[in-house]
Motif scaffolding. Structure first.
Motif, PDB file in Angstrom:
ATOM      1  N   LEU A 192      51.605 -56.240 -66.331  1.00  0.00           N
ATOM      2  CA  LEU A 192      52.141 -54.952 -65.860  1.00  0.00           C
ATOM      3  C   LEU A 192      51.844 -53.839 -66.867  1.00  0.00           C
ATOM      4  O   LEU A 192      51.490 -52.720 -66.482  1.00  0.00           O
ATOM      5  N   ALA A 193      51.981 -54.144 -68.145  1.00  0.00           N
ATOM      6  CA  ALA A 193      51.774 -53.114 -69.168  1.00  0.00           C
ATOM      7  C   ALA A 193      50.311 -52.709 -69.247  1.00  0.00           C
ATOM      8  O   ALA A 193      49.999 -51.531 -69.471  1.00  0.00           O
ATOM      9  N   GLU A 194      49.411 -53.685 -69.060  1.00  0.00           N
ATOM     10  CA  GLU A 194      47.980 -53.348 -69.051  1.00  0.00           C
ATOM     11  C   GLU A 194      47.668 -52.312 -67.970  1.00  0.00           C
ATOM     12  O   GLU A 194      46.779 -51.480 -68.136  1.00  0.00           O
ATOM     13  N   ARG A 195      48.392 -52.400 -66.871  1.00  0.00           N
ATOM     14  CA  ARG A 195      48.196 -51.457 -65.761  1.00  0.00           C
ATOM     15  C   ARG A 195      49.085 -50.227 -65.899  1.00  0.00           C
ATOM     16  O   ARG A 195      49.153 -49.418 -64.981  1.00  0.00           O
ATOM     17  N   GLU A 196      49.776 -50.142 -67.031  1.00  0.00           N
ATOM     18  CA  GLU A 196      50.649 -48.990 -67.323  1.00  0.00           C
ATOM     19  C   GLU A 196      51.665 -48.755 -66.227  1.00  0.00           C
ATOM     20  O   GLU A 196      51.994 -47.609 -65.904  1.00  0.00           O
ATOM     21  N   VAL A 197      52.177 -49.836 -65.641  1.00  0.00           N
ATOM     22  CA  VAL A 197      53.161 -49.712 -64.568  1.00  0.00           C
ATOM     23  C   VAL A 197      54.563 -49.390 -65.106  1.00  0.00           C
ATOM     24  O   VAL A 197      55.183 -48.424 -64.663  1.00  0.00           O
TER      25      VAL A 197
ATOM     26  N   ALA B  30      51.616 -50.625 -55.346  1.00  0.00           N
ATOM     27  CA  ALA B  30      50.154 -50.709 -55.374  1.00  0.00           C
ATOM     28  C   ALA B  30      49.653 -52.018 -55.979  1.00  0.00           C
ATOM     29  O   ALA B  30      48.513 -52.418 -55.729  1.00  0.00           O
ATOM     30  N   VAL B  31      50.500 -52.692 -56.792  1.00  0.00           N
ATOM     31  CA  VAL B  31      50.026 -53.907 -57.470  1.00  0.00           C
ATOM     32  C   VAL B  31      50.858 -55.141 -57.132  1.00  0.00           C
ATOM     33  O   VAL B  31      50.526 -56.255 -57.555  1.00  0.00           O
ATOM     34  N   ALA B  32      51.948 -54.957 -56.370  1.00  0.00           N
ATOM     35  CA  ALA B  32      52.906 -56.049 -56.187  1.00  0.00           C
ATOM     36  C   ALA B  32      52.285 -57.273 -55.522  1.00  0.00           C
ATOM     37  O   ALA B  32      52.550 -58.416 -55.925  1.00  0.00           O
ATOM     38  N   ALA B  33      51.451 -57.048 -54.520  1.00  0.00           N
ATOM     39  CA  ALA B  33      50.881 -58.195 -53.806  1.00  0.00           C
ATOM     40  C   ALA B  33      50.009 -59.016 -54.744  1.00  0.00           C
ATOM     41  O   ALA B  33      50.103 -60.253 -54.790  1.00  0.00           O
ATOM     42  N   GLU B  34      49.178 -58.335 -55.534  1.00  0.00           N
ATOM     43  CA  GLU B  34      48.326 -59.050 -56.480  1.00  0.00           C
ATOM     44  C   GLU B  34      49.174 -59.777 -57.530  1.00  0.00           C
ATOM     45  O   GLU B  34      48.911 -60.933 -57.875  1.00  0.00           O
ATOM     46  N   PHE B  35      50.212 -59.111 -58.011  1.00  0.00           N
ATOM     47  CA  PHE B  35      51.109 -59.713 -59.006  1.00  0.00           C
ATOM     48  C   PHE B  35      51.686 -61.022 -58.476  1.00  0.00           C
ATOM     49  O   PHE B  35      51.690 -62.042 -59.164  1.00  0.00           O
TER      50      PHE B  35
ATOM     51  N   PRO C  34      53.798 -50.975 -77.472  1.00  0.00           N
ATOM     52  CA  PRO C  34      55.050 -51.525 -76.948  1.00  0.00           C
ATOM     53  C   PRO C  34      55.636 -50.668 -75.834  1.00  0.00           C
ATOM     54  O   PRO C  34      55.567 -49.438 -75.886  1.00  0.00           O
ATOM     55  N   VAL C  35      56.184 -51.333 -74.821  1.00  0.00           N
ATOM     56  CA  VAL C  35      56.912 -50.630 -73.756  1.00  0.00           C
ATOM     57  C   VAL C  35      58.374 -50.531 -74.184  1.00  0.00           C
ATOM     58  O   VAL C  35      59.040 -51.551 -74.356  1.00  0.00           O
ATOM     59  N   LEU C  36      58.863 -49.347 -74.366  1.00  0.00           N
ATOM     60  CA  LEU C  36      60.220 -49.131 -74.878  1.00  0.00           C
ATOM     61  C   LEU C  36      61.226 -48.992 -73.744  1.00  0.00           C
ATOM     62  O   LEU C  36      60.874 -48.971 -72.572  1.00  0.00           O
TER      63      LEU C  36
ATOM     64  N   ALA D 150      59.549 -47.570 -62.957  1.00  0.00           N
ATOM     65  CA  ALA D 150      58.140 -47.287 -62.664  1.00  0.00           C
ATOM     66  C   ALA D 150      58.063 -46.065 -61.769  1.00  0.00           C
ATOM     67  O   ALA D 150      58.984 -45.789 -60.984  1.00  0.00           O
ATOM     68  N   SER D 151      56.966 -45.341 -61.893  1.00  0.00           N
ATOM     69  CA  SER D 151      56.770 -44.171 -61.037  1.00  0.00           C
ATOM     70  C   SER D 151      56.745 -44.609 -59.579  1.00  0.00           C
ATOM     71  O   SER D 151      56.273 -45.714 -59.264  1.00  0.00           O
ATOM     72  N   PRO D 152      57.227 -43.741 -58.669  1.00  0.00           N
ATOM     73  CA  PRO D 152      57.270 -44.107 -57.248  1.00  0.00           C
ATOM     74  C   PRO D 152      55.904 -44.565 -56.752  1.00  0.00           C
ATOM     75  O   PRO D 152      54.896 -43.896 -56.995  1.00  0.00           O
TER      76      PRO D 152
END
Lengths: 348, 348
Positions: A203-208, A302-307, A148-150, A295-297
């Motif tokens: 997003l969580a799978e990518r640990e974003v 790095a993933v927004a376009a794909e998202f 879970p992402v807390l 999210a970290s800077p």
């Protein structure tokens, strides 16, 4: 669980016995509806409950019965999304007023079942009872959350992001309260919100996300939950908030007058009052059911376009995480926007 | 889950932040209250929900606020017992009328927390909202059920057993509706029922029950669930039902008159009307929260003495399982007792 002790609830009970809803054998479901409990399996089970009361959270004149059910279930499912939990099942408790058991109740349950189905979950049971009062719908959502992402993982230096657009549902409510019919897209935002389940899992799978909430009370308040749990300060840049339907300038022509009538302070000229109202609707109107996460800077960029290609949903950077405490929304001049007591429509 | 969006609910919210309720680290709890969801672990998680509405399931004049909460939570926990599930956590949704947020709401939550604690469970979260209507309390109970006991395992030839005594809670309600104060023990049966959790686990560990339910609607109706799920007929011997407090002859002096006033048919002489009323209260009064289970011939007799020593709760053989369908209660002459429409007090 019970399913109403009287024959008058047979129509509703049937929802939990139809093949689509009979959940035995569905992923993660060991025992479906019909016994004293449902039984689900999984390494970690996320549980949430969300109550909707007629004339507090919605009015019957605003929504179709099916939408009442869909919206309530979507709200609970959105809590699962906020934990990056995969939905498994829904339990629905329903208190029905006199005469509501034949048509309204089953239609509400249809909406609950549709929201569950859209989220990959099944109806696992519930309770139905008569009531001398308003329609009350309480939704339990259960999902699998192996990791879970807390709310507690935000760190100073993190960026703050949101999915989708904000304020559309609040714009619809503002229109109804003003006696206007909302824009169709704003109405949909309120009546049929989309919990961001797949987006959260992706997003969580990518640990974003380092911390995540869903936006039920508005980004200002909900980001405050991240601030409190993570022991940080969250600064939101108001002009960066992605505006939802119904918040275009034309649609808010009445906003200045309305906010003045509502006793809102700080409104200057008509146009700045209107823009303040828009900002408040977007930041504190609530019921958006979008995700807000830290999210970290650079990790989102790095993933927004794909998202956005995968989901057709925008990702918008709306703020930053700093040392300190609390959450604040800044306007274009860098001044804190007063949001206290904004949700006056909820008090009606 | 939400915990109420207004400051008026701070007192209630506090219940979910006290050390006793802060469930992180409790057995089976991975994430306690305070995030979007609670997260629990376990091989099989049993989930149930039970809604209580003021003036339908209870009246405010009958119960202390704490009892309102205790009773509602005990009802949901009893569903876990019926599956032989070990309680892990409770989520409580509460709709409060104007003025109820300062004293009534927190006291109700105290009762919920006490029932959870008595059952070895923790408060995991919930939702609190205002309402223009009656007090509504919806309780979610979650437990671990590695090997749940279902309703579907009864076989012809099995015996039918119940724990404890029946009809006490119904006798209390009958007294209140007649304008009398119930006997203290009958009042306790209604106001502070004891879900038979440890008893259920003990029996299930010994693989005694072939099918099991808890008695929320009365043994006649609830045994009917076993009959339906197991595709068998359940025959209950009325005179064998263990009578609860408030059902001694003296306590039901008014029963004949009351049942006649309620339009109950089949009453003969005053004394037979009274005994019919007693039988109906015991068989169909509901809210007993005892266990009813089927078991292979002789299997209960082998453990009953030890059970009664360990728990101080009687086990009573009340019927048998046959080929066929449905559940029937027979009187001393072997005639079926008419129970249809008996729960008239619920309609008030």
């Amino acid at each position: 669980m019970r399913l109403g002790s009287g024959a008058e609830f047979d129509l509703i009970r049937r929802f939990l016995a139809t093949p689509a809803a009979a959940a035995d054998g569905a992923p993660g479901v060991r025992v479906g509806p019909g016994d004293d409990c449902a039984v689900i399996t999984g390494d970690g089970i996320a549980l949430t409950v969300d109550m909707a009361v007629e004339d507090v959270h919605f009015r019957r004149s605003w929504l179709e019965p099916r939408e009442i059910g869909y919206r309530a279930a979507a709200g609970a499912l959105s809590d699962l999304a906020a934990m990056a939990a995969r939905p498994v099942g829904i339990l629905a408790s329903l208190a029905l007023g006199p005469g509501d058991e034949d048509e309204l109740g089953p239609a509400v349950m249809e909406g609950v079942a549709a929201a569950a189905s859209d989220a990959g979950a099944v109806l696992l049971g519930g309770d139905v009872t008569r009531s001398p009062g308003p329609l009350v719908l309480d939704i339990v959502a259960a999902g699998q959350a192996a990791r879970p992402v807390l709310r507690s993982g935000a760190r100073p230096g993190d960026e703050l992001w949101v999915t989708g657009t904000l304020g559309g549902a609040a714009a619809a409510v503002a229109a109804w309260i003003d006696g206007r019919e909302p824009e169709p897209a704003a109405r949909t935002a309120f009546a049929r919100p989309t919990p961001r389940i797949r987006e959260a899992l992706w997003l969580a799978e990518r640990e974003v996300p380092t911390a995540m909430v869903d936006l039920s009370d508005g980004v200002a308040g909900d980001a405050g939950h991240i601030a409190a749990a993570s022991d940080v300060r969250v600064v939101i840049h108001g002009p960066a908030l992605p505006l939802g339907p119904g918040l275009a300038p034309g649609a808010t022509a009445n906003a200045g007058a309305r906010s003045a009538a509502g006793g809102v302070t700080g409104a200057g000229s008509a146009s700045s009052a209107a823009s303040l109202e828009v900002l408040r609707l977007a930041a504190a109107g609530g019921e958006d059911y979008e995700l807000c996460f830290s999210a970290s800077p650079g990790s989102v960029a790095a993933v927004a376009a794909e998202f956005e290609v995968v989901f057709g949903v925008p990702l918008t950077r709306v703020g930053r995480v700093e040392p300190g405490s609390g959450a604040v929304v800044l306007d274009a001049t860098g001044s804190a926007v007063e949001l206290e007591g904004f949700q006056h429509w909820r008090a009606r």
